[in-house]
Design a protein around this motif. Structure first.
Motif, PDB file in Angstrom:
ATOM      1  N   ILE A 223       0.885  -1.073   0.264  1.00 53.91           N
ATOM      2  CA  ILE A 223       0.068  -0.047  -0.417  1.00 53.91           C
ATOM      3  C   ILE A 223       0.965   0.945   0.020  1.00 53.91           C
ATOM      4  O   ILE A 223       0.491   2.314  -0.070  1.00 53.91           O
ATOM      5  N   VAL A 224       1.794   1.031   0.246  1.00 55.85           N
ATOM      6  CA  VAL A 224       3.083   2.653   0.092  1.00 55.85           C
ATOM      7  C   VAL A 224       4.151   1.778  -0.301  1.00 55.85           C
ATOM      8  O   VAL A 224       4.272   1.256  -0.907  1.00 55.85           O
ATOM      9  N   PRO A 225       4.566   2.942  -1.448  1.00 51.13           N
ATOM     10  CA  PRO A 225       5.700   2.746  -1.969  1.00 51.13           C
ATOM     11  C   PRO A 225       7.257   2.611  -1.800  1.00 51.13           C
ATOM     12  O   PRO A 225       6.586   3.024  -0.836  1.00 51.13           O
ATOM     13  N   LYS A 226       7.849   1.647  -2.374  1.00 52.74           N
ATOM     14  CA  LYS A 226       8.661   1.476  -1.705  1.00 52.74           C
ATOM     15  C   LYS A 226      10.717   2.377  -1.184  1.00 52.74           C
ATOM     16  O   LYS A 226      10.518   2.080  -0.292  1.00 52.74           O
ATOM     17  N   GLU A 227      10.153   2.936  -2.015  1.00 54.33           N
ATOM     18  CA  GLU A 227      12.030   4.258  -1.560  1.00 54.33           C
ATOM     19  C   GLU A 227      10.475   5.198  -0.221  1.00 54.33           C
ATOM     20  O   GLU A 227      11.366   5.122   0.588  1.00 54.33           O
ATOM     21  N   THR A 228       9.501   5.069  -0.180  1.00 52.56           N
ATOM     22  CA  THR A 228       8.679   5.768   0.415  1.00 52.56           C
ATOM     23  C   THR A 228       8.956   5.195   2.118  1.00 52.56           C
ATOM     24  O   THR A 228       9.513   5.306   3.089  1.00 52.56           O
ATOM     25  N   ILE A 229       8.985   3.986   1.671  1.00 52.70           N
ATOM     26  CA  ILE A 229       9.260   2.922   2.985  1.00 52.70           C
ATOM     27  C   ILE A 229      10.500   3.001   3.314  1.00 52.70           C
ATOM     28  O   ILE A 229      10.384   2.966   4.863  1.00 52.70           O
ATOM     29  N   SER A 230      11.463   2.494   2.297  1.00 51.75           N
ATOM     30  CA  SER A 230      12.908   3.164   3.129  1.00 51.75           C
ATOM     31  C   SER A 230      13.445   4.763   4.047  1.00 51.75           C
ATOM     32  O   SER A 230      14.038   3.903   4.857  1.00 51.75           O
ATOM     33  N   SER A 231      13.027   5.153   3.041  1.00 43.75           N
ATOM     34  CA  SER A 231      13.446   6.341   3.782  1.00 43.75           C
ATOM     35  C   SER A 231      12.498   6.748   4.714  1.00 43.75           C
ATOM     36  O   SER A 231      13.315   7.636   5.721  1.00 43.75           O
ATOM     37  N   LEU A 232      11.164   6.159   4.893  1.00 40.77           N
ATOM     38  CA  LEU A 232      10.689   6.547   6.839  1.00 40.77           C
ATOM     39  C   LEU A 232      11.226   5.428   7.343  1.00 40.77           C
ATOM     40  O   LEU A 232      11.775   5.998   8.702  1.00 40.77           O
ATOM     41  N   PHE A 233      11.930   3.920   7.347  1.00 39.33           N
ATOM     42  CA  PHE A 233      12.452   3.014   7.807  1.00 39.33           C
ATOM     43  C   PHE A 233      13.951   3.616   8.758  1.00 39.33           C
ATOM     44  O   PHE A 233      14.327   4.090   9.901  1.00 39.33           O
ATOM     45  N   GLU A 234      14.331   4.456   8.006  1.00 42.85           N
ATOM     46  CA  GLU A 234      15.418   5.291   8.434  1.00 42.85           C
ATOM     47  C   GLU A 234      15.457   6.143   9.148  1.00 42.85           C
ATOM     48  O   GLU A 234      16.328   6.257   9.858  1.00 42.85           O
ATOM     49  N   GLU A 235      14.231   6.634   8.548  1.00 41.30           N
ATOM     50  CA  GLU A 235      13.924   8.456   9.708  1.00 41.30           C
ATOM     51  C   GLU A 235      13.656   7.960  10.764  1.00 41.30           C
ATOM     52  O   GLU A 235      14.287   8.461  12.128  1.00 41.30           O
ATOM     53  N   LEU A 236      12.983   6.460  10.971  1.00 40.81           N
ATOM     54  CA  LEU A 236      13.060   6.425  12.250  1.00 40.81           C
ATOM     55  C   LEU A 236      13.583   5.391  12.849  1.00 40.81           C
ATOM     56  O   LEU A 236      12.866   4.970  13.964  1.00 40.81           O
ATOM     57  N   GLU A 237      14.262   5.050  12.408  1.00 42.83           N
ATOM     58  CA  GLU A 237      15.511   4.208  12.821  1.00 42.83           C
ATOM     59  C   GLU A 237      14.671   3.064  13.167  1.00 42.83           C
ATOM     60  O   GLU A 237      15.057   1.833  14.266  1.00 42.83           O
ATOM     61  N   ILE A 238      14.135   2.101  11.925  1.00 41.61           N
ATOM     62  CA  ILE A 238      13.748   1.014  11.722  1.00 41.61           C
ATOM     63  C   ILE A 238      14.330  -0.324  11.148  1.00 41.61           C
ATOM     64  O   ILE A 238      14.562  -0.019   9.882  1.00 41.61           O
ATOM     65  N   SER A 239      14.221  -1.391  11.413  1.00 42.32           N
ATOM     66  CA  SER A 239      15.228  -1.864  10.844  1.00 42.32           C
ATOM     67  C   SER A 239      14.379  -2.798  10.180  1.00 42.32           C
ATOM     68  O   SER A 239      13.134  -3.107   9.595  1.00 42.32           O
ATOM     69  N   ASP A 240      15.567  -2.990   8.337  1.00 45.22           N
ATOM     70  CA  ASP A 240      13.733  -2.968   7.076  1.00 45.22           C
ATOM     71  C   ASP A 240      13.709  -5.219   7.963  1.00 45.22           C
ATOM     72  O   ASP A 240      13.432  -5.011   6.499  1.00 45.22           O
ATOM     73  N   ASN A 241      15.306  -5.943   8.349  1.00 37.15           N
ATOM     74  CA  ASN A 241      14.359  -7.204   8.847  1.00 37.15           C
ATOM     75  C   ASN A 241      13.361  -7.433   9.967  1.00 37.15           C
ATOM     76  O   ASN A 241      12.780  -8.474  10.009  1.00 37.15           O
ATOM     77  N   ILE A 242      12.520  -6.057  10.422  1.00 38.03           N
ATOM     78  CA  ILE A 242      11.501  -5.944  11.300  1.00 38.03           C
ATOM     79  C   ILE A 242      10.422  -7.480  11.396  1.00 38.03           C
ATOM     80  O   ILE A 242       9.981  -6.537   9.679  1.00 38.03           O
ATOM     81  N   ARG A 243      10.146  -7.705  11.570  1.00 34.47           N
ATOM     82  CA  ARG A 243       8.907  -8.951  11.510  1.00 34.47           C
ATOM     83  C   ARG A 243       7.191  -7.744  11.805  1.00 34.47           C
ATOM     84  O   ARG A 243       7.946  -6.875  12.422  1.00 34.47           O
ATOM     85  N   PRO A 244       6.421  -7.855  11.445  1.00 32.46           N
ATOM     86  CA  PRO A 244       5.054  -6.938  12.238  1.00 32.46           C
ATOM     87  C   PRO A 244       5.082  -7.155  13.595  1.00 32.46           C
ATOM     88  O   PRO A 244       4.629  -6.273  13.649  1.00 32.46           O
TER      89      PRO A 244
END
Length: 270
Positions: A223-244
């Protein structure tokens, strides 16, 4: 006992254990709130509730409604019990609230609509406390913390919209007639009355948890573009490997605000 057979289509299991009924009454908050009961059945909990406060009870089953009208003729006449023959979810859609003043929802809920009822109670601004008997698995989802394997969209909503959410005690199948095939639990929720639930947020969470074992970033990308997710996860310091189930409720709220709400507002101004 009333000669009436439980109907599967309404998910009826009549609670008969006096000890459990007494424990539910003891768990009620000490306040002046009205009580709303959903699915009173044969009235075993109802008869205890009306001794404490005024009650509004919603019963969809025509046969049970007739029995309850007779059994509770005195409290109905005195106004301490208002008995409504209706599908509670339809009533909620028509009137937005199940009562015109602050109330506590106290009920033995039919399993098949229990989750929907609790979610609607979160949306109902007049409802303050939710004390309900549900399938143990459902109670665990609403009371789970991040990191728990049971943590899901329901846990996120509960964390964000309530002050407290916990399982008070479990109830074995033999406490009911007929006995269900699963263990039940009494779920206690004290809502945060300053918070309201956004239905679109609920849809967003469903997408986040659609494949619980996959990475959260992959689920959100539906539901959200991948580029948006990547920048958001970086901004919020969330690991890309995190599970829900590993992410906190507050971070879900932040992702939703930044990716969905802010994005929607930005598109509307362009």
């Amino acid at each position: 006992m009333d000669k009436i057979k439980a109907k599967k289509k309404y998910g009826q299991n009549f609670l008969k254990d006096d000890t459990v009924l007494s424990m539910i009454i003891q768990s009620m908050p000490n306040n002046n709130n009205h009580i709303v009961e959903i699915g009173p059945g044969l009235g075993d909990l109802t008869k205890n509730l009306v001794k404490c406060k005024d009650v509004t009870a919603y019963e969809v089953d025509t046969d049970l409604f007739a029995i309850l009208k007779t059994k509770f003729a005195i409290p109905i006449d005195s106004g301490s019990l208002t008995l409504i023959h209706a599908d509670v979810l339809e009533s909620w859609t028509k009137q937005k609230s199940l009562h015109n003043s602050k109330y506590d929802l106290i009920a033995n809920l039919p399993y098949y609509i229990a989750t929907n009822i609790i979610l609607r109670a979160f949306e109902d601004e007049a409802c303050e406390h939710i004390i309900v008997m549900v399938q143990k698995e459902v109670a665990e989802k609403f009371s789970a913390n991040e990191g728990d394997k049971e943590f899901s969209a329901l846990g996120v909503i509960s964390k964000l919209c309530s002050i407290e959410s916990k399982i008070l005690f479990d109830v074995p199948p033999e406490s009911f007639d007929p006995p269900p095939k699963v263990t039940s639990s009494i779920l206690y929720i004290k809502k945060d009355m300053s918070k309201t639930m956004d239905k679109n947020f609920n849809s967003f969470l469903k997408a986040c948890f659609q494949q619980p074992r996959k990475k959260l970033s992959k689920n959100v990308s539906s539901i959200v573009p991948k580029e948006t997710i990547s920048s958001l996860f970086e901004e919020l310091e969330i690991s890309d490997n995190i599970r829900p189930h590993e992410l906190s409720a507050s971070l879900y709220s932040q992702i939703y605000t930044k990716a969905i709400i802010d994005g929607r507002e930005q598109n509307s101004t362009e």
